[in-house]
Write a protein that holds these residues in place. Sequence first.
Motif, PDB file in Angstrom:
ATOM      1  N   UNK A  25      29.927   4.587  58.263  1.00  0.00           N
ATOM      2  CA  UNK A  25      29.792   6.001  58.619  1.00  0.00           C
ATOM      3  C   UNK A  25      30.321   6.281  60.023  1.00  0.00           C
ATOM      4  N   UNK A  26      31.193   7.266  60.113  1.00  0.00           N
ATOM      5  CA  UNK A  26      31.760   7.722  61.383  1.00  0.00           C
ATOM      6  C   UNK A  26      32.446   6.594  62.161  1.00  0.00           C
ATOM      7  N   UNK A  27      32.940   5.573  61.461  1.00  0.00           N
ATOM      8  CA  UNK A  27      33.680   4.497  62.101  1.00  0.00           C
ATOM      9  C   UNK A  27      32.843   3.576  62.970  1.00  0.00           C
ATOM     10  N   UNK A  28      31.556   3.519  62.722  1.00  0.00           N
ATOM     11  CA  UNK A  28      30.660   2.702  63.546  1.00  0.00           C
ATOM     12  C   UNK A  28      30.976   1.219  63.485  1.00  0.00           C
ATOM     13  N   UNK A  29      31.494   0.772  62.368  1.00  0.00           N
ATOM     14  CA  UNK A  29      31.737  -0.661  62.179  1.00  0.00           C
ATOM     15  C   UNK A  29      33.204  -1.033  62.321  1.00  0.00           C
ATOM     16  N   UNK A  34      37.064  -0.781  55.868  1.00  0.00           N
ATOM     17  CA  UNK A  34      38.030   0.020  55.117  1.00  0.00           C
ATOM     18  C   UNK A  34      39.149  -0.817  54.519  1.00  0.00           C
ATOM     19  N   UNK A  35      39.177  -2.095  54.837  1.00  0.00           N
ATOM     20  CA  UNK A  35      40.249  -2.965  54.366  1.00  0.00           C
ATOM     21  C   UNK A  35      40.317  -3.010  52.843  1.00  0.00           C
ATOM     22  N   UNK A  36      39.157  -3.130  52.189  1.00  0.00           N
ATOM     23  CA  UNK A  36      39.132  -3.222  50.726  1.00  0.00           C
ATOM     24  C   UNK A  36      39.786  -1.999  50.088  1.00  0.00           C
ATOM     25  N   UNK A  37      39.398  -0.817  50.520  1.00  0.00           N
ATOM     26  CA  UNK A  37      39.943   0.400  49.922  1.00  0.00           C
ATOM     27  C   UNK A  37      41.433   0.541  50.221  1.00  0.00           C
ATOM     28  N   UNK A  38      41.838   0.232  51.433  1.00  0.00           N
ATOM     29  CA  UNK A  38      43.252   0.332  51.788  1.00  0.00           C
ATOM     30  C   UNK A  38      44.083  -0.669  50.986  1.00  0.00           C
TER      31      UNK A  38
END
Length: 79
Positions: A25-29, A34-38
């Motif tokens: 959420x909101x780039x906290x990590x 996001x690698x999996x989705x990309x």
Amino acid sequence: WGVARHFQYFFELTAAWSWCLLANPFGQNGILPLFYAAFLTYLLIDRADRDSKKCALKYGKYYDQYCQMVPYKILPGVY
């Protein structure tokens, strides 16, 4: 398969992006979640292209007719 040639990929990508965005959420990590989705997005777009080439060789003019009836690969109106 009259809406898009690989319409099922849209739902798989929607699920993957939902999971990744909920995990981050909101780039906290950072960007790692996001690698999996990309990666899956790249993989399925590439697969749709490869499938089109294989089907064009295998079915010839019949596949061309199908592509005229169903011009989009994954998401109608976009791609």
